[in-house]
Write a protein that holds these residues in place. Sequence first.
Motif, mmCIF file in Angstrom:
data_model
loop_
_atom_site.group_PDB
_atom_site.id
_atom_site.type_symbol
_atom_site.label_atom_id
_atom_site.label_comp_id
_atom_site.label_asym_id
_atom_site.label_seq_id
_atom_site.Cartn_x
_atom_site.Cartn_y
_atom_site.Cartn_z
ATOM 1 N N ILE A 178 96.637 34.484 -17.211
ATOM 2 C CA ILE A 178 97.896 34.999 -17.051
ATOM 3 C C ILE A 178 97.874 35.833 -15.966
ATOM 4 O O ILE A 178 97.097 36.643 -15.564
ATOM 5 C CB ILE A 178 98.359 36.064 -18.393
ATOM 6 N N THR A 179 98.801 35.598 -15.126
ATOM 7 C CA THR A 179 99.117 36.494 -13.882
ATOM 8 C C THR A 179 100.211 37.386 -13.701
ATOM 9 O O THR A 179 100.937 37.457 -14.709
ATOM 10 C CB THR A 179 99.273 35.603 -12.763
ATOM 11 N N GLY A 180 100.417 38.183 -12.773
ATOM 12 C CA GLY A 180 101.567 39.238 -12.746
ATOM 13 C C GLY A 180 101.363 40.339 -13.101
ATOM 14 O O GLY A 180 100.124 40.899 -13.054
ATOM 15 N N ASN A 181 102.321 41.014 -13.768
ATOM 16 C CA ASN A 181 102.002 42.396 -14.453
ATOM 17 C C ASN A 181 102.909 42.440 -15.899
ATOM 18 O O ASN A 181 103.334 41.413 -16.083
ATOM 19 C CB ASN A 181 102.892 43.530 -13.463
ATOM 20 N N LEU A 182 102.580 43.343 -16.404
ATOM 21 C CA LEU A 182 103.404 43.713 -17.620
ATOM 22 C C LEU A 182 105.161 43.887 -17.592
ATOM 23 O O LEU A 182 105.242 44.680 -16.603
ATOM 24 C CB LEU A 182 102.944 44.929 -18.307
ATOM 25 N N PRO A 183 105.561 43.076 -18.090
ATOM 26 C CA PRO A 183 107.155 43.236 -18.045
ATOM 27 C C PRO A 183 107.631 44.595 -18.490
ATOM 28 O O PRO A 183 107.297 45.176 -19.326
ATOM 29 C CB PRO A 183 107.750 42.141 -18.898
ATOM 30 N N GLU A 184 108.694 45.143 -17.811
ATOM 31 C CA GLU A 184 109.076 46.486 -17.940
ATOM 32 C C GLU A 184 109.902 46.478 -19.348
ATOM 33 O O GLU A 184 109.686 47.521 -19.915
ATOM 34 C CB GLU A 184 110.016 46.852 -16.820
ATOM 35 N N LEU A 185 110.395 45.403 -19.950
ATOM 36 C CA LEU A 185 111.073 45.313 -21.028
ATOM 37 C C LEU A 185 110.018 45.575 -22.433
ATOM 38 O O LEU A 185 110.898 45.780 -23.438
ATOM 39 C CB LEU A 185 112.003 44.100 -21.291
ATOM 40 N N MET A 186 108.923 45.497 -21.949
ATOM 41 C CA MET A 186 107.981 45.866 -23.227
ATOM 42 C C MET A 186 107.993 47.265 -23.811
ATOM 43 O O MET A 186 107.742 47.469 -25.117
ATOM 44 C CB MET A 186 106.633 45.493 -22.703
ATOM 45 N N VAL A 187 108.862 48.081 -22.959
ATOM 46 C CA VAL A 187 109.096 49.277 -23.284
ATOM 47 C C VAL A 187 109.921 49.243 -24.555
ATOM 48 O O VAL A 187 109.852 50.292 -25.533
ATOM 49 C CB VAL A 187 109.647 50.173 -22.468
ATOM 50 N N ASN A 188 110.784 48.317 -25.015
ATOM 51 C CA ASN A 188 111.560 48.168 -26.021
ATOM 52 C C ASN A 188 110.603 47.967 -27.487
ATOM 53 O O ASN A 188 111.215 47.649 -28.526
ATOM 54 C CB ASN A 188 112.495 47.098 -25.765
ATOM 55 N N CYS A 189 109.408 47.537 -27.151
ATOM 56 C CA CYS A 189 108.488 47.155 -28.341
ATOM 57 C C CYS A 189 107.996 48.476 -29.081
ATOM 58 O O CYS A 189 106.834 48.899 -28.794
ATOM 59 C CB CYS A 189 107.076 46.333 -28.033
ATOM 60 N N ILE A 190 108.959 49.226 -29.683
ATOM 61 C CA ILE A 190 108.570 50.530 -29.846
ATOM 62 C C ILE A 190 107.676 50.574 -30.988
ATOM 63 O O ILE A 190 107.220 51.841 -31.223
ATOM 64 C CB ILE A 190 110.072 51.173 -30.464
ATOM 65 N N LYS A 191 107.136 49.797 -31.815
ATOM 66 C CA LYS A 191 106.427 49.696 -32.784
ATOM 67 C C LYS A 191 105.008 49.370 -32.632
ATOM 68 O O LYS A 191 104.192 49.188 -33.320
ATOM 69 C CB LYS A 191 106.814 48.927 -34.114
ATOM 70 N N LEU A 192 104.827 48.742 -31.245
ATOM 71 C CA LEU A 192 103.613 48.311 -30.753
ATOM 72 C C LEU A 192 102.437 49.321 -30.987
ATOM 73 O O LEU A 192 102.717 50.548 -30.436
ATOM 74 C CB LEU A 192 103.749 48.067 -29.275
ATOM 75 N N LEU A 193 101.177 49.219 -31.682
ATOM 76 C CA LEU A 193 100.135 49.807 -31.921
ATOM 77 C C LEU A 193 98.813 49.333 -31.213
ATOM 78 O O LEU A 193 97.876 50.189 -30.603
ATOM 79 C CB LEU A 193 99.879 50.251 -33.431
ATOM 80 N N THR A 194 98.988 48.105 -31.110
ATOM 81 C CA THR A 194 97.382 47.510 -30.490
ATOM 82 C C THR A 194 98.090 46.439 -29.252
ATOM 83 O O THR A 194 98.829 45.443 -29.664
ATOM 84 C CB THR A 194 96.787 46.612 -31.293
ATOM 85 N N LEU A 195 97.451 46.638 -28.041
ATOM 86 C CA LEU A 195 97.793 46.001 -26.828
ATOM 87 C C LEU A 195 96.494 45.519 -26.016
ATOM 88 O O LEU A 195 95.701 46.338 -25.906
ATOM 89 C CB LEU A 195 98.613 46.660 -25.972
ATOM 90 N N ASP A 196 96.323 44.206 -26.270
ATOM 91 C CA ASP A 196 95.037 43.651 -25.402
ATOM 92 C C ASP A 196 95.374 42.728 -24.614
ATOM 93 O O ASP A 196 95.927 41.316 -24.981
ATOM 94 C CB ASP A 196 94.074 43.213 -26.799
ATOM 95 N N ILE A 197 95.363 42.852 -23.465
ATOM 96 C CA ILE A 197 95.514 41.798 -22.490
ATOM 97 C C ILE A 197 94.413 41.360 -21.380
ATOM 98 O O ILE A 197 94.532 41.259 -20.298
ATOM 99 C CB ILE A 197 96.862 42.180 -21.502
ATOM 100 N N SER A 198 93.318 41.981 -21.805
ATOM 101 C CA SER A 198 92.022 41.860 -21.158
ATOM 102 C C SER A 198 91.724 40.528 -20.559
ATOM 103 O O SER A 198 92.156 39.393 -21.205
ATOM 104 C CB SER A 198 90.846 42.518 -21.865
ATOM 105 N N HIS A 199 90.930 40.516 -19.650
ATOM 106 C CA HIS A 199 90.127 39.073 -19.130
ATOM 107 C C HIS A 199 91.351 38.198 -18.872
ATOM 108 O O HIS A 199 91.447 37.049 -19.238
ATOM 109 C CB HIS A 199 89.125 38.474 -19.915
ATOM 110 N N ASN A 200 92.245 38.581 -18.092
ATOM 111 C CA ASN A 200 93.291 37.880 -17.373
ATOM 112 C C ASN A 200 93.236 37.868 -15.767
ATOM 113 O O ASN A 200 92.392 38.384 -15.287
ATOM 114 C CB ASN A 200 94.713 37.891 -17.943
#
Length: 981
Positions: free
Chosen positions: A336-358
């Motif tokens: 995966i390329t690019g960056n994290l989309p700004e709209l992810m701020v709406n995922c208000i219940k997110l507890l675990t985020l793993d986007i490693s090794h991209n």
Amino acid sequence: MHCYKIDITLMKQVQFIPFLSLCFVFYCPLLVISINPSFNDDVLGLIMFKAGLEDPKGKLSTWNEDDYSPCNWVGVKCDPVNNRVSSLVLDGFSLSGHIDRGLLRLQFLQILSLSRNKFTGTIAPDLLGIGDLQVVDLSENNLSGLIPDEIFQQCWSLRVISFANNNLAGKIPDSLSSCYSLAVVNFSSNQIHGELPSGMWFLRGLQSIDLSNNLLEGEIPEGIQNLIDLRELRLGKNLFTGRIPEHIGDCLLLKLVDFSRNSLSGRLPESMQKLTSCTFLSLQGNSFTGGIPHWIGEMKSLDTLDLSTNRFSGWIPKSIGNLDLLSRLNLSRNQITGNLPELMVNCIKLLTLDISHNHLSGHLPSWIFRMGLQSISLSGNGFSEGNYPSLTSIPVSFHGLQVLDLSSNAFFGQLPSGIGGLGSLQVLNLSTNNISGSIPVSIGDLKSLYNLDLSGNNLNGSVPSEIEGATSLSEMRLQKNFLRGRIPAQIDKCSELIFLNLSHNKLIGSIPSAIANLTNLQDVDFSWNELSGSLPKELTNLSNLFSFNVSHNHLQGELPVGGFFNTISPSSVSGNPLLCGSVVNHSCPSVHPKPIVLNPNSSYSNSGSSLQNNHHKIMLSISVLIAIGAAIFIVIGVVVVTVLNIHVRSSMPLSATPFIFSGGEDYSGSPGNDPNHGKLVMFYGDAEFADGSHNLLNKDSEIGRGGFGVVYCTVLRDGHCVAIKKLTVSTLTKSEEDFEREVKMLGKIKHQNLVALEGYYWTPSLQLLIYEYLARGSLQKLLHDDDSSKNILSWRKRFKIILGIARGLAYLHQMELIHYNLKSTNVFIDCSDEARIGDFGLVRLLPMLDPCVLSSKIQSALGYMAPEFACRTVKITEKCDIYSFGILILEVVTGKRPVEYMEDDVVVLCDKVRSALDDGKVEQCVDENLKGNFAAEEAVPVIKLGLVCASQVPSKRPDMAEVINILELIQCPSEEQEEIQ
């Protein structure tokens, strides 16, 4: 005349029937005697079932054959209408044995649940012929064999069936598709193979399918859209190929979909966007390609989305921000390329985020620390500071964060001074960035932190003494920075430390003796610093130590003696020229008392004769005292050594104490009341034997003998063979605590060229080591046994064996282990012609013995012993191993034993080959069974390498890392294209 009907229901009353019958013949001709067998069948069936079981916890003690009815028995329920047994639930009762056919008598049984026990044997073909079974749960047992095809010929009432977590093999029977009432199928965690029966998709009532963790293969057949009631589909951890069924989205009620860890590929079917009720979707560990589909945002019920370890590319779609119920997102190990989309701020219940090794890049979004995340892993990308001071702006009052992994990016700047405010932090990994500045003293406020990794940065300053506050730390990695100052003595307050690495810094001063208080330490690395002073003697108290590297410092003085330091590798202390001791081949200077010297120019010279006489008397007295003391010390030493040797030799022939395994069987047949009995410990898998303990150490199962003991072969409960070494030096071994610590340490050593240690057994008089079993046998057998064909070992295979031994031995030396008994009988060959070294590390199981006793035990094979290994001058160094390896090279290449006895001569292989080399005839030494089919450009250099390794002078022998490099250079480039037969 009246008629009476009497029911006789207890079998024990049958003896009265003749008498009653006689009476009734005369007095009531119309009397009917009816023996109702209903309760008899239930009681009898359950008692028959119990008779074949072992019930160690007495759970079935209420089952009494004298009872009129079983309805009050533990685990038994009856139908209130007919008082017949309708439910038998014995989950977690620790029962063992076979599932007896007595259960067939329970003709009204609807629920049979025997999960979480230790039942063995196979599944009976008529199992479903019991009553009107609706639920069958035999999960978490030790059942084996196939699932019988006939079992599903009587399944008209069956709704739930579970054989999960057993040892079942074979295929899923096609007859399963005839069970039209089925709602739940669970065959997970077995060894079932073959393809998925397409008929399963016609069981329209199916609500849950779990076939995960098996060996199923082939493509997933189409037709899944027929399962309109399907809620859960678990097919993970199999060998499925091809694509996800195109119409899976028509199963509108699906809540859980797991296709993880297969070999599925292609793009995701668009029909999946219709799975709006799905809360769990895992496609981890496949080969899916293309971009993450934009319609993923339509699956609005998702709580967990795991697309990790695939080949997804492109940007993360903005629609992912529509998943406002998402709590766990894992997109790691993709492209995966690019960056994290700004709209992810709406995922208000997110507890675990793993986007490693991209291949993500750019700045770290500022909102990432405002979402209440508990775990953030962005390692292995290209994130940088950009226009945002990311690290310094981490909110230090962010109490919910538990894992923060920003390693292997391009961050710079400094650590926030108030990082201690992250009170819940457990893992902090900022390694391999460009972070500078000092380590904040507030690091000590992280009371829950157990993993700290700041390695590979530009940190300066010192290791703060406040680190003592991080009392939960088990791993601390600060290597490859520019840290200065001393190692703080307060570090001993971090009592849970197991791994400590401060290497490649600029630390000064001495190693604090307080380090010895960290009793859990296993791996320590202080190498490549500027440490000085001597090593604290207290370090020998670190009983769990596995690796201790202080190389390339300015340390001096004598190395500690005892414990781990008796076998420490020379490479771990190299680069400290002022260190002394046997390990570094540098004797420590002796300390002698200063002689008394009288000044001849003293004012008492006029009485010189008297002073001179006094001087002689004083020197004489001192000499006499020293001589007497030395004599007494020598006499005491001789007496002690003699007594120990007598004890050792007298105790060795004694028979071993009877031992009890966990199954409770007494090997010797005597009662298991020996207070010294022990318990078998397996590092992995089942600790039971298929044929019981009575067949373990008999003569028929013996497969070899050596200096350390006899080796037997047996079979574990899970079906795989193991080799058991019965140590004949039992009376010489250390205490139970020392023995177990050393064996567990050896059990952790895993390498493709080493024989794995799988378990052990200990009593004061009997010790067993349990190894993996290699059926092809030893290298010695393949090279020299008359029954084995030497032609099997082509030149290419021999070269592979030599290289494999080298790699295995190098790994042992890297782990700071000296084999000390390397020979062809201790090298085994697996089915892939890979060499596997066995019997490593056994010298660690022995205490300090008389060198002659030690020599006779561990150097029993003539010809492999290094010349410096003499009875009175034993030095345990890796150079002894390298000498033995050199002899092994010559043995493999020539096919000759190290020493061979002719009619009137003794031929020493090393001398013979060296003489042939001097005469220019070294090629003639290659095994004649190869008949010229070998690469001379490889064989000759290999022989020369063997002679160098077998040099009489230890310092002339190369280390194993050099040996591997030389072998890889010798290896012909064309060897991969064409093997010389």
